[in-house]
Design a protein around this motif. Structure first.
Motif, PDB file in Angstrom:
ATOM      1  N   ALA A  47      11.921 -28.610  22.793  1.00  0.00           N
ATOM      2  CA  ALA A  47      12.634 -28.469  21.398  1.00  0.00           C
ATOM      3  C   ALA A  47      11.615 -27.645  20.937  1.00  0.00           C
ATOM      4  CB  ALA A  47      12.217 -29.692  20.116  1.00  0.00           C
ATOM      5  N   PHE A  48      12.772 -26.778  19.852  1.00  0.00           N
ATOM      6  CA  PHE A  48      12.352 -26.070  18.290  1.00  0.00           C
ATOM      7  C   PHE A  48      11.014 -26.077  18.419  1.00  0.00           C
ATOM      8  CE2 PHE A  48      13.220 -23.016  15.488  1.00  0.00           C
ATOM      9  CZ  PHE A  48      12.837 -21.677  15.279  1.00  0.00           C
ATOM     10  N   SER A  49      11.058 -27.196  17.627  1.00  0.00           N
ATOM     11  CA  SER A  49       9.602 -27.228  16.803  1.00  0.00           C
ATOM     12  C   SER A  49       8.893 -27.230  17.730  1.00  0.00           C
ATOM     13  CB  SER A  49       9.150 -28.033  16.282  1.00  0.00           C
ATOM     14  OG  SER A  49      10.342 -29.957  17.605  1.00  0.00           O
ATOM     15  N   GLN A  50       9.009 -27.696  19.261  1.00  0.00           N
ATOM     16  CA  GLN A  50       7.713 -27.256  20.449  1.00  0.00           C
ATOM     17  C   GLN A  50       7.272 -25.971  21.029  1.00  0.00           C
ATOM     18  OE1 GLN A  50       9.474 -29.990  22.561  1.00  0.00           O
ATOM     19  NE2 GLN A  50       7.903 -31.142  23.030  1.00  0.00           N
ATOM     20  N   TRP A  51       9.009 -24.860  20.571  1.00  0.00           N
ATOM     21  CA  TRP A  51       9.161 -23.236  20.592  1.00  0.00           C
ATOM     22  C   TRP A  51       8.086 -22.580  19.422  1.00  0.00           C
ATOM     23  CZ3 TRP A  51      10.313 -19.865  18.129  1.00  0.00           C
ATOM     24  CH2 TRP A  51      10.082 -18.352  18.754  1.00  0.00           C
ATOM     25  N   LEU A  52       8.107 -23.138  18.428  1.00  0.00           N
ATOM     26  CA  LEU A  52       7.150 -22.370  17.864  1.00  0.00           C
ATOM     27  C   LEU A  52       6.396 -22.758  17.585  1.00  0.00           C
ATOM     28  CD1 LEU A  52      10.141 -23.361  14.258  1.00  0.00           C
ATOM     29  CD2 LEU A  52       9.455 -21.670  15.110  1.00  0.00           C
ATOM     30  N   GLN A  53       5.969 -24.156  17.708  1.00  0.00           N
ATOM     31  CA  GLN A  53       4.207 -24.246  18.240  1.00  0.00           C
ATOM     32  C   GLN A  53       3.781 -23.813  18.765  1.00  0.00           C
ATOM     33  OE1 GLN A  53       3.335 -28.984  18.091  1.00  0.00           O
ATOM     34  NE2 GLN A  53       1.291 -28.218  18.696  1.00  0.00           N
ATOM     35  N   PHE A  54       4.412 -23.519  19.893  1.00  0.00           N
ATOM     36  CA  PHE A  54       3.389 -23.136  22.161  1.00  0.00           C
ATOM     37  C   PHE A  54       3.727 -22.138  22.117  1.00  0.00           C
ATOM     38  CE2 PHE A  54       3.543 -28.206  21.737  1.00  0.00           C
ATOM     39  CZ  PHE A  54       2.184 -28.138  22.459  1.00  0.00           C
ATOM     40  N   ILE A  55       4.662 -21.592  21.120  1.00  0.00           N
ATOM     41  CA  ILE A  55       5.541 -19.936  21.818  1.00  0.00           C
ATOM     42  C   ILE A  55       4.807 -18.869  21.543  1.00  0.00           C
ATOM     43  CG2 ILE A  55       6.869 -18.773  22.989  1.00  0.00           C
ATOM     44  CD1 ILE A  55       5.603 -20.505  25.101  1.00  0.00           C
ATOM     45  N   PHE A  56       5.505 -19.503  19.523  1.00  0.00           N
ATOM     46  CA  PHE A  56       5.966 -18.538  18.866  1.00  0.00           C
ATOM     47  C   PHE A  56       4.166 -17.871  18.299  1.00  0.00           C
ATOM     48  CE2 PHE A  56       6.454 -17.831  14.046  1.00  0.00           C
ATOM     49  CZ  PHE A  56       6.931 -16.705  14.390  1.00  0.00           C
ATOM     50  N   LEU A  57       3.697 -19.777  17.957  1.00  0.00           N
ATOM     51  CA  LEU A  57       2.734 -19.308  16.954  1.00  0.00           C
ATOM     52  C   LEU A  57       1.385 -18.930  17.984  1.00  0.00           C
ATOM     53  CD1 LEU A  57       2.412 -22.118  14.305  1.00  0.00           C
ATOM     54  CD2 LEU A  57       3.128 -20.674  14.239  1.00  0.00           C
ATOM     55  N   GLY A  58       1.365 -19.674  19.194  1.00  0.00           N
ATOM     56  CA  GLY A  58       0.777 -18.989  19.875  1.00  0.00           C
ATOM     57  C   GLY A  58       0.655 -16.827  20.460  1.00  0.00           C
ATOM     58  N   ARG A  59       1.838 -16.962  20.352  1.00  0.00           N
ATOM     59  CA  ARG A  59       2.063 -15.420  20.698  1.00  0.00           C
ATOM     60  C   ARG A  59       1.457 -14.423  19.165  1.00  0.00           C
ATOM     61  NH1 ARG A  59       0.927 -10.738  22.896  1.00  0.00           N
ATOM     62  NH2 ARG A  59       2.805  -9.743  22.612  1.00  0.00           N
ATOM     63  N   ILE A  60       1.774 -14.674  18.000  1.00  0.00           N
ATOM     64  CA  ILE A  60       1.088 -14.049  17.212  1.00  0.00           C
ATOM     65  C   ILE A  60      -0.539 -14.549  17.095  1.00  0.00           C
ATOM     66  CG2 ILE A  60       0.829 -14.817  14.860  1.00  0.00           C
ATOM     67  CD1 ILE A  60       3.264 -16.185  14.186  1.00  0.00           C
ATOM     68  N   ARG A  61      -1.079 -15.644  17.342  1.00  0.00           N
ATOM     69  CA  ARG A  61      -2.294 -15.514  18.065  1.00  0.00           C
ATOM     70  C   ARG A  61      -2.745 -14.529  18.460  1.00  0.00           C
ATOM     71  NH1 ARG A  61      -1.595 -21.479  15.209  1.00  0.00           N
ATOM     72  NH2 ARG A  61      -2.354 -21.373  13.142  1.00  0.00           N
ATOM     73  N   SER A  62      -1.810 -14.181  19.535  1.00  0.00           N
ATOM     74  CA  SER A  62      -2.489 -13.956  20.353  1.00  0.00           C
ATOM     75  C   SER A  62      -2.203 -12.165  20.066  1.00  0.00           C
ATOM     76  CB  SER A  62      -1.531 -13.992  21.512  1.00  0.00           C
ATOM     77  OG  SER A  62      -1.545 -13.379  22.801  1.00  0.00           O
ATOM     78  N   ILE A  63      -1.694 -12.051  19.935  1.00  0.00           N
ATOM     79  CA  ILE A  63      -1.332 -10.399  19.257  1.00  0.00           C
ATOM     80  C   ILE A  63      -2.922 -10.152  17.659  1.00  0.00           C
ATOM     81  CG2 ILE A  63      -0.209  -8.749  17.265  1.00  0.00           C
ATOM     82  CD1 ILE A  63       2.211 -10.188  18.732  1.00  0.00           C
ATOM     83  N   ILE A  64      -2.886 -11.250  17.583  1.00  0.00           N
ATOM     84  CA  ILE A  64      -4.376 -11.079  16.164  1.00  0.00           C
ATOM     85  C   ILE A  64      -5.842 -10.933  16.672  1.00  0.00           C
ATOM     86  CG2 ILE A  64      -5.353 -12.042  14.300  1.00  0.00           C
ATOM     87  CD1 ILE A  64      -2.699 -13.693  13.901  1.00  0.00           C
ATOM     88  N   ALA A  65      -5.914 -11.885  18.134  1.00  0.00           N
ATOM     89  CA  ALA A  65      -7.092 -11.675  18.651  1.00  0.00           C
ATOM     90  C   ALA A  65      -7.443 -10.405  19.967  1.00  0.00           C
ATOM     91  CB  ALA A  65      -6.820 -13.703  19.205  1.00  0.00           C
ATOM     92  N   GLU A  66      -6.285  -9.650  20.021  1.00  0.00           N
ATOM     93  CA  GLU A  66      -5.993  -9.174  20.543  1.00  0.00           C
ATOM     94  C   GLU A  66      -5.994  -7.353  20.056  1.00  0.00           C
ATOM     95  OE1 GLU A  66      -2.779  -9.627  23.586  1.00  0.00           O
ATOM     96  OE2 GLU A  66      -3.843 -11.579  24.585  1.00  0.00           O
ATOM     97  N   GLY A  67      -5.418  -7.997  18.883  1.00  0.00           N
ATOM     98  CA  GLY A  67      -5.345  -6.442  18.248  1.00  0.00           C
ATOM     99  C   GLY A  67      -4.207  -5.382  18.586  1.00  0.00           C
TER     100      GLY A  67
END
Length: 110
Positions: A47-67
């Protein structure tokens, strides 16, 4: 003054909070096969809400963590409007995603 990573973290937290408040946050992880998607926004496996949680937010937080580098454009809110247009409790989710898109699309001002 906050860095772009601190601002991105604030947006990610705001989006997560809005998803939780709307009852769209999932407490259990997705099965591995859900990540084997072929369509945009993983529409074929989650579902789109799952994509937001597991893919989108995960990617944002990954970019932050990796600089890492954020994308130069984001249109996630447009898809959210299509997905949640009949979901009244999603208004804060839409607002948060629109704000994030605007921040990205304006060049991530700090």
């Amino acid at each position: 003054m906050a860095t772009e990573y601190e601002i991105a973290a604030q947006w990610a937290n705001r989006i997560e909070e809005a998803l939780r408040d709307a009852g769209m946050w999932q407490g259990t992880p997705l099965p591995d096969e859900a990540y084997d998607f072929k369509q945009a926004f993983a529409m074929d496996t989650m579902a789109f809400s799952q994509w937001l949680q597991f893919i989108f937010l995960g990617r944002i937080r990954s970019i932050i963590a990796e600089g890492g580098t954020f994308p130069t454009r984001s249109e996630v809110a447009a898809q959210a409007v299509r997905e949640f247009d009949t979901v009244p409790q999603a208004s804060d989710v839409l607002s948060a995603l629109s704000g994030f898109d605007d921040w990205i699309n304006r060049g991530r001002p700090v």
